[in-house]
Design a protein around this motif. Structure first.
Motif, PDB file in Angstrom:
ATOM      1  N   GLY A  44      33.922  43.946  38.176  1.00  0.00           N
ATOM      2  CA  GLY A  44      34.430  44.078  39.557  1.00  0.00           C
ATOM      3  C   GLY A  44      34.024  42.964  40.571  1.00  0.00           C
ATOM      4  N   ARG A  45      33.008  42.292  40.418  1.00  0.00           N
ATOM      5  CA  ARG A  45      32.369  41.321  41.268  1.00  0.00           C
ATOM      6  C   ARG A  45      33.308  40.023  40.857  1.00  0.00           C
ATOM      7  NH1 ARG A  45      27.711  41.466  43.918  1.00  0.00           N
ATOM      8  NH2 ARG A  45      27.657  39.196  44.196  1.00  0.00           N
ATOM      9  N   GLN A  46      33.560  39.690  39.687  1.00  0.00           N
ATOM     10  CA  GLN A  46      34.535  38.812  39.509  1.00  0.00           C
ATOM     11  C   GLN A  46      35.758  38.977  39.776  1.00  0.00           C
ATOM     12  OE1 GLN A  46      33.783  37.971  35.109  1.00  0.00           O
ATOM     13  NE2 GLN A  46      31.941  37.296  35.412  1.00  0.00           N
ATOM     14  N   LEU A  47      36.407  40.163  39.729  1.00  0.00           N
ATOM     15  CA  LEU A  47      37.702  40.426  40.432  1.00  0.00           C
ATOM     16  C   LEU A  47      37.850  40.220  41.685  1.00  0.00           C
ATOM     17  CD1 LEU A  47      40.248  42.064  39.745  1.00  0.00           C
ATOM     18  CD2 LEU A  47      39.342  44.034  40.353  1.00  0.00           C
ATOM     19  N   ALA A  48      36.728  40.599  42.576  1.00  0.00           N
ATOM     20  CA  ALA A  48      36.762  40.411  43.991  1.00  0.00           C
ATOM     21  C   ALA A  48      36.720  38.988  44.268  1.00  0.00           C
ATOM     22  CB  ALA A  48      35.729  41.438  44.542  1.00  0.00           C
ATOM     23  N   ALA A  49      35.731  38.278  43.533  1.00  0.00           N
ATOM     24  CA  ALA A  49      35.567  36.879  43.877  1.00  0.00           C
ATOM     25  C   ALA A  49      36.735  36.013  43.705  1.00  0.00           C
ATOM     26  CB  ALA A  49      34.348  36.414  43.012  1.00  0.00           C
ATOM     27  N   GLY A  50      37.525  36.305  42.769  1.00  0.00           N
ATOM     28  CA  GLY A  50      38.926  35.615  42.375  1.00  0.00           C
ATOM     29  C   GLY A  50      40.114  35.774  43.527  1.00  0.00           C
ATOM     30  N   ILE A  51      39.680  36.741  44.144  1.00  0.00           N
ATOM     31  CA  ILE A  51      41.090  37.016  45.185  1.00  0.00           C
ATOM     32  C   ILE A  51      40.609  36.498  46.523  1.00  0.00           C
ATOM     33  CG2 ILE A  51      42.418  38.972  46.384  1.00  0.00           C
ATOM     34  CD1 ILE A  51      41.795  40.660  44.067  1.00  0.00           C
ATOM     35  N   PRO A  52      41.383  35.608  47.220  1.00  0.00           N
ATOM     36  CA  PRO A  52      40.962  35.169  48.449  1.00  0.00           C
ATOM     37  C   PRO A  52      41.044  36.128  49.513  1.00  0.00           C
ATOM     38  CG  PRO A  52      42.851  33.700  47.275  1.00  0.00           C
ATOM     39  CD  PRO A  52      42.886  34.924  46.606  1.00  0.00           C
ATOM     40  N   GLY A  53      39.910  36.335  50.111  1.00  0.00           N
ATOM     41  CA  GLY A  53      39.704  36.900  51.260  1.00  0.00           C
ATOM     42  C   GLY A  53      39.490  38.498  51.081  1.00  0.00           C
ATOM     43  N   ALA A  54      39.188  38.728  49.680  1.00  0.00           N
ATOM     44  CA  ALA A  54      38.797  40.152  49.335  1.00  0.00           C
ATOM     45  C   ALA A  54      37.752  40.745  49.763  1.00  0.00           C
ATOM     46  CB  ALA A  54      39.021  40.447  47.609  1.00  0.00           C
ATOM     47  N   ARG A  55      37.472  41.866  50.115  1.00  0.00           N
ATOM     48  CA  ARG A  55      36.166  42.528  50.677  1.00  0.00           C
ATOM     49  C   ARG A  55      35.692  43.285  49.277  1.00  0.00           C
ATOM     50  NH1 ARG A  55      35.410  47.563  54.565  1.00  0.00           N
ATOM     51  NH2 ARG A  55      33.159  47.716  54.338  1.00  0.00           N
ATOM     52  N   PHE A  56      34.422  43.271  49.036  1.00  0.00           N
ATOM     53  CA  PHE A  56      34.076  43.691  47.854  1.00  0.00           C
ATOM     54  C   PHE A  56      32.898  44.868  48.233  1.00  0.00           C
ATOM     55  CE2 PHE A  56      30.588  44.196  44.484  1.00  0.00           C
ATOM     56  CZ  PHE A  56      31.481  44.551  43.388  1.00  0.00           C
ATOM     57  N   VAL A  57      32.816  46.018  48.042  1.00  0.00           N
ATOM     58  CA  VAL A  57      32.045  47.210  47.984  1.00  0.00           C
ATOM     59  C   VAL A  57      31.194  47.574  46.911  1.00  0.00           C
ATOM     60  CG1 VAL A  57      31.703  49.462  49.359  1.00  0.00           C
ATOM     61  CG2 VAL A  57      33.084  47.888  50.111  1.00  0.00           C
ATOM     62  N   ALA A  58      29.788  47.456  46.899  1.00  0.00           N
ATOM     63  CA  ALA A  58      29.186  48.098  45.660  1.00  0.00           C
ATOM     64  C   ALA A  58      28.987  49.472  45.993  1.00  0.00           C
ATOM     65  CB  ALA A  58      27.814  47.496  45.374  1.00  0.00           C
ATOM     66  N   LEU A  59      29.119  50.503  45.165  1.00  0.00           N
ATOM     67  CA  LEU A  59      28.948  51.873  45.334  1.00  0.00           C
ATOM     68  C   LEU A  59      27.728  52.207  44.095  1.00  0.00           C
ATOM     69  CD1 LEU A  59      32.650  53.059  45.273  1.00  0.00           C
ATOM     70  CD2 LEU A  59      31.136  52.861  47.395  1.00  0.00           C
ATOM     71  N   GLU A  60      26.603  53.008  44.890  1.00  0.00           N
ATOM     72  CA  GLU A  60      25.545  53.203  43.997  1.00  0.00           C
ATOM     73  C   GLU A  60      26.126  54.459  43.001  1.00  0.00           C
ATOM     74  OE1 GLU A  60      22.619  51.970  43.528  1.00  0.00           O
ATOM     75  OE2 GLU A  60      23.164  50.400  45.065  1.00  0.00           O
ATOM     76  N   GLY A  61      26.019  54.249  41.921  1.00  0.00           N
ATOM     77  CA  GLY A  61      26.513  55.445  40.909  1.00  0.00           C
ATOM     78  C   GLY A  61      26.559  54.819  39.312  1.00  0.00           C
ATOM     79  N   VAL A  62      26.437  55.650  38.746  1.00  0.00           N
ATOM     80  CA  VAL A  62      26.573  55.288  36.978  1.00  0.00           C
ATOM     81  C   VAL A  62      27.973  55.907  36.603  1.00  0.00           C
ATOM     82  CG1 VAL A  62      24.123  55.462  36.629  1.00  0.00           C
ATOM     83  CG2 VAL A  62      25.510  57.426  36.374  1.00  0.00           C
ATOM     84  N   ASN A  63      28.832  56.542  37.183  1.00  0.00           N
ATOM     85  CA  ASN A  63      30.106  57.162  36.795  1.00  0.00           C
ATOM     86  C   ASN A  63      31.247  55.813  36.901  1.00  0.00           C
ATOM     87  OD1 ASN A  63      28.630  59.384  35.957  1.00  0.00           O
ATOM     88  ND2 ASN A  63      28.844  60.186  38.060  1.00  0.00           N
ATOM     89  N   HIS A  64      32.176  56.001  35.744  1.00  0.00           N
ATOM     90  CA  HIS A  64      33.353  55.060  36.089  1.00  0.00           C
ATOM     91  C   HIS A  64      34.317  55.914  37.010  1.00  0.00           C
ATOM     92  CE1 HIS A  64      36.320  52.113  34.799  1.00  0.00           C
ATOM     93  NE2 HIS A  64      37.136  53.046  34.541  1.00  0.00           N
ATOM     94  N   LEU A  65      34.399  57.097  37.262  1.00  0.00           N
ATOM     95  CA  LEU A  65      35.255  57.788  38.190  1.00  0.00           C
ATOM     96  C   LEU A  65      34.097  58.523  38.932  1.00  0.00           C
ATOM     97  CD1 LEU A  65      37.750  59.312  35.554  1.00  0.00           C
ATOM     98  CD2 LEU A  65      38.081  57.342  37.035  1.00  0.00           C
TER      99      LEU A  65
END
Length: 242
Positions: free
Chosen positions: A208-229
């Protein structure tokens, strides 16, 4: 518009302790357009082409049929890569891109160890998916949602059974493992929000971090949790919805 992802069922989801809260939230004061991916849910299971290009073409077809000129596009899990490809081809139509629990490259594209693990899981899917005994499906459920309640586990076990045959589950899984939109990311020009749970057991947080890092200007938000959904009882749900 919600891009398609694996294991959905347009009707069954409205009764779902896993999906219902998300549908209610996003449809309460706006139009939510969604559809089951080919070979999945209420879409045709008997299709020859199960591939990334076919998934993107289906999204294009639904958007055109709905007569949408410009709209926010949300991808969840494998729907993120499909959304990236759509936004890359039609930037004038996507006002905002929201990507949750996603990745730019499937497991076959992440090195030998990940490919070996993916192949092992595909083999298990082929042998265990359609059995009356839900033991395999339950193992799969706990990978997706380690923090699920018993009700949510039972529902997700059943979703697997009604959403795809064992044969189609294998075909879908293999197609997704071959996804790779890495080269498209830097060319995106759409305002993008990327969210990912820190302990996601299906798609590693680093993807997920790499996905965001590759998109110009993308905002990345880390959510606390262990579930995929994200489930409704999780603290991260309020943050995600907000």
């Amino acid at each position: 518009v919600k891009a398609p992802n694996w294991m959905t069922h347009l009707e069954y989801e409205w009764e779902s302790p896993v999906w219902r809260h998300l549908l209610d939230e996003f449809a309460k004061d706006r139009t939510l357009i969604r559809f089951d991916q080919r070979a999945n849910g209420l879409s045709d299971w008997d299709v020859e082409d199960v591939s990334f290009e076919a998934f993107v073409a289906d999204l294009e077809t639904v958007v055109d049929a709905a007569g949408l000129e410009r709209f926010p596009l949300m991808g969840i899990s494998q729907g993120c890569a499909i959304s990236v490809a759509y936004a890359h081809r039609h930037p004038e139509r996507v006002s905002h891109l929201v990507l949750f629990g996603g990745f730019a490259r499937g497991q076959f594209k992440r090195g030998p160890a990940e490919k070996e693990l993916a192949e092992a899981m595909i083999t298990l899917v082929g042998h265990g998916w359609g059995q009356d005994n839900p033991a395999f499906r339950q193992m799969f459920t706990y990978q997706f949602m380690p923090g699920a309640t018993p009700e949510q586990v039972d529902w997700f076990n059943e979703l697997q059974r009604v959403s795809a045959s064992a044969e189609n589950a294998v075909r879908l899984r293999r197609a997704v493992c071959n996804f790779d939109v890495t080269n498209l990311l830097r060319e995106l020009s759409v305002p993008t929000l990327v969210l990912h749970c820190t302990g996601d057991c299906i798609v590693p947080f680093k993807e997920g971090r790499q996905l965001a890092a590759g998109i110009p200007g993308a905002r990345f938000v880390a959510l606390e949790g262990v579930n995929h959904l994200i489930l409704e009882h999780e603290p991260a749900w309020g943050q995600f919805a907000g």
